[in-house]
Design an enzyme around this catalytic site. Structure first.
Site, short mmCIF file in Angstrom:
data_model
loop_
_atom_site.label_atom_id
_atom_site.label_comp_id
_atom_site.label_asym_id
_atom_site.label_seq_id
_atom_site.Cartn_x
_atom_site.Cartn_y
_atom_site.Cartn_z
N ASP A 35 0.80 -1.20 0.00
CA ASP A 35 0.00 0.00 0.00
C ASP A 35 0.84 1.26 0.00
O ASP A 35 0.31 2.36 0.04
CB ASP A 35 -0.92 0.02 1.23
CG ASP A 35 -2.24 -0.64 0.92
OD1 ASP A 35 -2.86 -1.14 1.87
OD2 ASP A 35 -2.65 -0.64 -0.25
N GLN A 177 -4.22 2.47 -2.19
CA GLN A 177 -3.75 2.39 -3.58
C GLN A 177 -4.07 1.04 -4.21
O GLN A 177 -4.89 0.95 -5.10
CB GLN A 177 -2.26 2.68 -3.65
CG GLN A 177 -1.71 2.77 -5.07
CD GLN A 177 -0.33 3.40 -5.12
OE1 GLN A 177 0.11 4.03 -4.16
NE2 GLN A 177 0.35 3.23 -6.24
N ASP A 178 -3.39 -0.02 -3.77
CA ASP A 178 -3.71 -1.36 -4.26
C ASP A 178 -3.45 -2.37 -3.16
O ASP A 178 -2.83 -2.05 -2.15
CB ASP A 178 -2.94 -1.68 -5.56
CG ASP A 178 -1.44 -1.82 -5.35
OD1 ASP A 178 -0.90 -1.22 -4.40
OD2 ASP A 178 -0.78 -2.51 -6.14
N PRO A 179 -3.92 -3.60 -3.32
CA PRO A 179 -3.80 -4.58 -2.23
C PRO A 179 -2.36 -4.97 -1.95
O PRO A 179 -1.47 -4.82 -2.80
CB PRO A 179 -4.59 -5.79 -2.76
CG PRO A 179 -5.46 -5.26 -3.84
CD PRO A 179 -4.70 -4.13 -4.45
N ALA A 248 1.36 -2.77 -7.67
CA ALA A 248 0.81 -1.89 -8.72
C ALA A 248 0.71 -2.57 -10.08
O ALA A 248 0.53 -1.90 -11.09
CB ALA A 248 1.63 -0.60 -8.83
#
Length: 334
Positions: A35, A177-179, A248
């Site tokens: 993250d 943002q992303d896992p 990402a």
């Protein structure tokens, strides 16, 4: 009201060069966790073995949305992994390259909900996105990647954030943002990990900031934030999936557009929400109207951020704002 935590550090530039090779000890170079604002290299050696010629997935080539959702529900049976294939390049959906099969008809909400185990209370906010042809393209690409790589979190957890509270119960929105890209960590809530997993560095900084705001807050030592989610805190990443070991890696397949549409409808439906935007990514991705909502900005909780996150007072400010609107505050204990 005044925002006590509006200071944000200078924007970080995302590196344009390929991912760096991690040291031999397996530690990602200058990377705290998935993250964090600057994605690091994978510390897992496995990448996918692509079946066939690497063309469009069968679900995308066949009979459109119905076949696509059926393929998603069937799952990636028989997929094997090796270290021989190069990683997929990022996919750009801005060129309008949507296959005719994917745009033949809108996606069906009932099937979509069943495939991803989505709570029906979110239908008014999510169903309009199914009419967008880019959503069919997004799901086709997600399905293709499920067939050729290990995707996190598991499919049943991609939309788990819909199952903890309804849109009308949301009081605070925290944007990630992303896992996390290591197995066993991500379970569909931004920044959160499963209860049996130690908190990653960014999450440790978040919990430390909570303790600074509320010294009496109980901290159990784990990093599972399901209690917050049940209490009306929407913990939502702008990208909902990631390839194992590659931060990402799914950031350009279209999740951000889908999530952005859901957030816009939520913000229009529910004035008076508290938005916590940590780091330039969150602040650029989601831009709620500060005249309608309490918008709090601060540096990302990554240990690499210039401004120490421990000084962030968002948790205290959020509760004060809610109380001015006669809304129950959040218990930030974990």
């Amino acid at each position: 009201m005044k925002r006590a935590c509006s200071r944000s550090p200078s924007p970080r530039r995302r590196p344009s060069s390929p991912r760096r090779t991690p040291p031999r000890d397996g530690t990602p170079p200058q990377k705290a966790d998935a993250d964090d604002p600057t994605p690091g290299a994978s510390n897992d050696a496995s990448t996918e073995t692509r079946p066939g010629s690497g063309g469009e997935p069968a679900a995308c080539r066949s009979s459109g949305p119905a076949a696509l959702l059926a393929a998603l529900e069937a799952g990636p049976a028989g997929v094997t992994f090796s270290s021989s294939a190069p990683p997929d390049p990022p996919m750009d959906l801005t060129n309008g390259g949507v296959s005719p099969a994917a745009t033949s008809a809108p996606l069906d909400w009932t099937t979509f909900r069943r495939v991803f185990l989505i709570d029906d209370a979110w239908r008014p906010l999510m169903e309009p996105e199914l009419a967008n042809p880019l959503t069919a393209h997004l799901l086709a690409e997600y399905n293709r990647r499920c067939q050729t790589e290990e995707v996190l979190p598991p499919r049943e957890d991609v939309f788990s954030w819909t199952r903890y509270c309804t849109p009308d119960e949301v009081r605070v929105v925290i944007i990630g943002q992303d896992p996390y890209h290591h197995p066993g960590q991500a379970h569909g809530l931004a920044f959160s990990v499963r209860a049996n997993v130690p908190p990653p560095p960014s999450l440790r900084n978040v919990l430390a900031a909570v303790k600074n705001c509320y010294p009496e807050a109980r901290m159990s030592g784990h990093g599972c934030l399901e209690k917050w989610a049940r209490d009306g805190v929407l913990l939502l990443n702008t990208t909902l999936t990631v390839k194992r070991g590659a931060a990402a890696s799914h950031s350009r397949i279209g999740w951000d557009r889908f999530v952005g549409g859901v957030i816009r409808r939520l913000a229009a439906r529910r004035p008076g929400l508290v938005f916590m935007l940590w780091g330039t990514h969150a602040q650029n991705a989601i831009r709620p109207d500060p005249r309608v909502h309490c918008v709090l900005k601060f540096s990302h909780p990554s240990p690499l951020s210039k401004v120490p996150f421990g000084t962030c007072q968002h948790f205290l400010v959020a509760n004060r704002y809610l109380e001015t609107r006669s809304i129950s505050p959040i218990d930030w204990s974990v």
